[in-house]
Design a protein around this motif. Structure first.
Motif, PDB file in Angstrom:
ATOM      1  N   ILE A  16       0.833  -1.206   0.000  1.00 56.65           N
ATOM      2  CA  ILE A  16       0.000   0.000   0.000  1.00 56.65           C
ATOM      3  C   ILE A  16       0.866   1.253   0.000  1.00 56.65           C
ATOM      4  O   ILE A  16       0.697   2.140  -0.842  1.00 56.65           O
ATOM      5  CB  ILE A  16      -0.956  -0.001   1.217  1.00 56.65           C
ATOM      6  N   VAL A  17       1.802   1.324   0.925  1.00 51.71           N
ATOM      7  CA  VAL A  17       2.664   2.506   1.028  1.00 51.71           C
ATOM      8  C   VAL A  17       3.553   2.629  -0.210  1.00 51.71           C
ATOM      9  O   VAL A  17       3.683   3.718  -0.790  1.00 51.71           O
ATOM     10  CB  VAL A  17       3.512   2.445   2.322  1.00 51.71           C
ATOM     11  N   GLY A  18       4.130   1.518  -0.644  1.00 53.45           N
ATOM     12  CA  GLY A  18       4.984   1.552  -1.832  1.00 53.45           C
ATOM     13  C   GLY A  18       4.225   1.969  -3.082  1.00 53.45           C
ATOM     14  O   GLY A  18       4.726   2.755  -3.885  1.00 53.45           O
ATOM     15  N   GLY A  19       3.019   1.450  -3.247  1.00 54.75           N
ATOM     16  CA  GLY A  19       2.208   1.835  -4.399  1.00 54.75           C
ATOM     17  C   GLY A  19       1.857   3.303  -4.381  1.00 54.75           C
ATOM     18  O   GLY A  19       1.913   3.989  -5.410  1.00 54.75           O
ATOM     19  N   PHE A  20       1.523   3.806  -3.193  1.00 56.32           N
ATOM     20  CA  PHE A  20       1.193   5.227  -3.088  1.00 56.32           C
ATOM     21  C   PHE A  20       2.416   6.081  -3.394  1.00 56.32           C
ATOM     22  O   PHE A  20       2.326   7.040  -4.161  1.00 56.32           O
ATOM     23  CB  PHE A  20       0.660   5.546  -1.690  1.00 56.32           C
ATOM     24  N   LEU A  21       3.547   5.734  -2.827  1.00 57.83           N
ATOM     25  CA  LEU A  21       4.756   6.513  -3.073  1.00 57.83           C
ATOM     26  C   LEU A  21       5.209   6.421  -4.528  1.00 57.83           C
ATOM     27  O   LEU A  21       5.729   7.384  -5.089  1.00 57.83           O
ATOM     28  CB  LEU A  21       5.880   6.050  -2.140  1.00 57.83           C
ATOM     29  N   PHE A  22       5.023   5.267  -5.154  1.00 63.73           N
ATOM     30  CA  PHE A  22       5.445   5.061  -6.537  1.00 63.73           C
ATOM     31  C   PHE A  22       4.627   5.898  -7.512  1.00 63.73           C
ATOM     32  O   PHE A  22       5.164   6.486  -8.441  1.00 63.73           O
ATOM     33  CB  PHE A  22       5.315   3.579  -6.910  1.00 63.73           C
ATOM     34  N   GLY A  23       3.306   5.956  -7.290  1.00 68.06           N
ATOM     35  CA  GLY A  23       2.450   6.581  -8.293  1.00 68.06           C
ATOM     36  C   GLY A  23       1.886   7.936  -7.963  1.00 68.06           C
ATOM     37  O   GLY A  23       1.261   8.569  -8.809  1.00 68.06           O
ATOM     38  N   ALA A  24       2.090   8.431  -6.748  1.00 70.52           N
ATOM     39  CA  ALA A  24       1.505   9.709  -6.356  1.00 70.52           C
ATOM     40  C   ALA A  24       2.434  10.860  -6.719  1.00 70.52           C
ATOM     41  O   ALA A  24       3.617  10.843  -6.401  1.00 70.52           O
ATOM     42  CB  ALA A  24       1.218   9.713  -4.857  1.00 70.52           C
ATOM     43  N   SER A  25       1.878  11.873  -7.374  1.00 68.35           N
ATOM     44  CA  SER A  25       2.656  13.050  -7.761  1.00 68.35           C
ATOM     45  C   SER A  25       2.887  13.945  -6.552  1.00 68.35           C
ATOM     46  O   SER A  25       2.025  14.097  -5.701  1.00 68.35           O
ATOM     47  CB  SER A  25       1.914  13.845  -8.838  1.00 68.35           C
ATOM     48  N   ARG A  26       4.057  14.549  -6.529  1.00 71.34           N
ATOM     49  CA  ARG A  26       4.393  15.449  -5.442  1.00 71.34           C
ATOM     50  C   ARG A  26       5.036  16.719  -5.985  1.00 71.34           C
ATOM     51  O   ARG A  26       5.697  16.708  -6.998  1.00 71.34           O
ATOM     52  CB  ARG A  26       5.376  14.788  -4.479  1.00 71.34           C
ATOM     53  N   GLY A  27       4.837  17.793  -5.268  1.00 69.90           N
ATOM     54  CA  GLY A  27       5.483  19.054  -5.606  1.00 69.90           C
ATOM     55  C   GLY A  27       4.798  19.771  -6.748  1.00 69.90           C
ATOM     56  O   GLY A  27       3.893  19.240  -7.399  1.00 69.90           O
ATOM     57  N   PRO A  28       5.231  20.984  -7.001  1.00 71.19           N
ATOM     58  CA  PRO A  28       4.602  21.787  -8.064  1.00 71.19           C
ATOM     59  C   PRO A  28       4.821  21.226  -9.467  1.00 71.19           C
ATOM     60  O   PRO A  28       4.033  21.458 -10.365  1.00 71.19           O
ATOM     61  CB  PRO A  28       5.258  23.153  -7.908  1.00 71.19           C
ATOM     62  N   ALA A  29       5.889  20.446  -9.656  1.00 74.10           N
ATOM     63  CA  ALA A  29       6.164  19.872 -10.983  1.00 74.10           C
ATOM     64  C   ALA A  29       5.254  18.692 -11.276  1.00 74.10           C
ATOM     65  O   ALA A  29       5.088  18.300 -12.432  1.00 74.10           O
ATOM     66  CB  ALA A  29       7.620  19.442 -11.078  1.00 74.10           C
ATOM     67  N   GLY A  30       4.647  18.096 -10.237  1.00 70.91           N
ATOM     68  CA  GLY A  30       3.746  16.963 -10.435  1.00 70.91           C
ATOM     69  C   GLY A  30       4.454  15.702 -10.883  1.00 70.91           C
ATOM     70  O   GLY A  30       3.905  14.904 -11.632  1.00 70.91           O
TER      71      GLY A  30
END
Length: 101
Positions: A16-30
């Motif tokens: 769950i955590v790995g999938g979220f971290l792998f596919g979730a965009s972060r920061g203004p660059a997305g």
């Protein structure tokens, strides 16, 4: 038997955590870590250049759902209801966040 359940729960939480971290965009660059990994492997990140289906997002969602399924098989009925309620609330909040920017 109890040790196997804990191992499966830990594996599910890691998915769950790995999938979220792998596919979730972060920061203004997305940009998400999956984008960098796909690019490093020479795989396309998007289905139509810079738009369309976001492949790392789908891979992250698949890993997250697999993790939820693994955890779900180790829980009792009341706990399953709680887990799926939390999943639905998180998905709705994420959709609202995406729409509102």
């Amino acid at each position: 038997m109890e040790k196997r359940m804990w191992i499966r729960r830990i594996l599910g939480i890691l998915l769950i955590v790995g999938g979220f971290l792998f596919g979730a965009s972060r920061g203004p660059a997305g940009v998400c870590p999956g984008d960098r990994i796909f690019s490093a492997l020479g795989l396309p990140v998007w289905s139509q250049g810079t738009t369309g289906t976001h492949y790392p997002g789908l891979a992250g969602l698949a890993a997250t759902m697999a993790g939820i399924a693994v955890v779900n098989t180790t829980l009792g009925e009341k706990a399953r209801i709680r887990v799926w309620t939390i999943v639905v609330v998180i998905l709705v909040l994420d959709m609202v966040r995406a729409v509102l920017g």
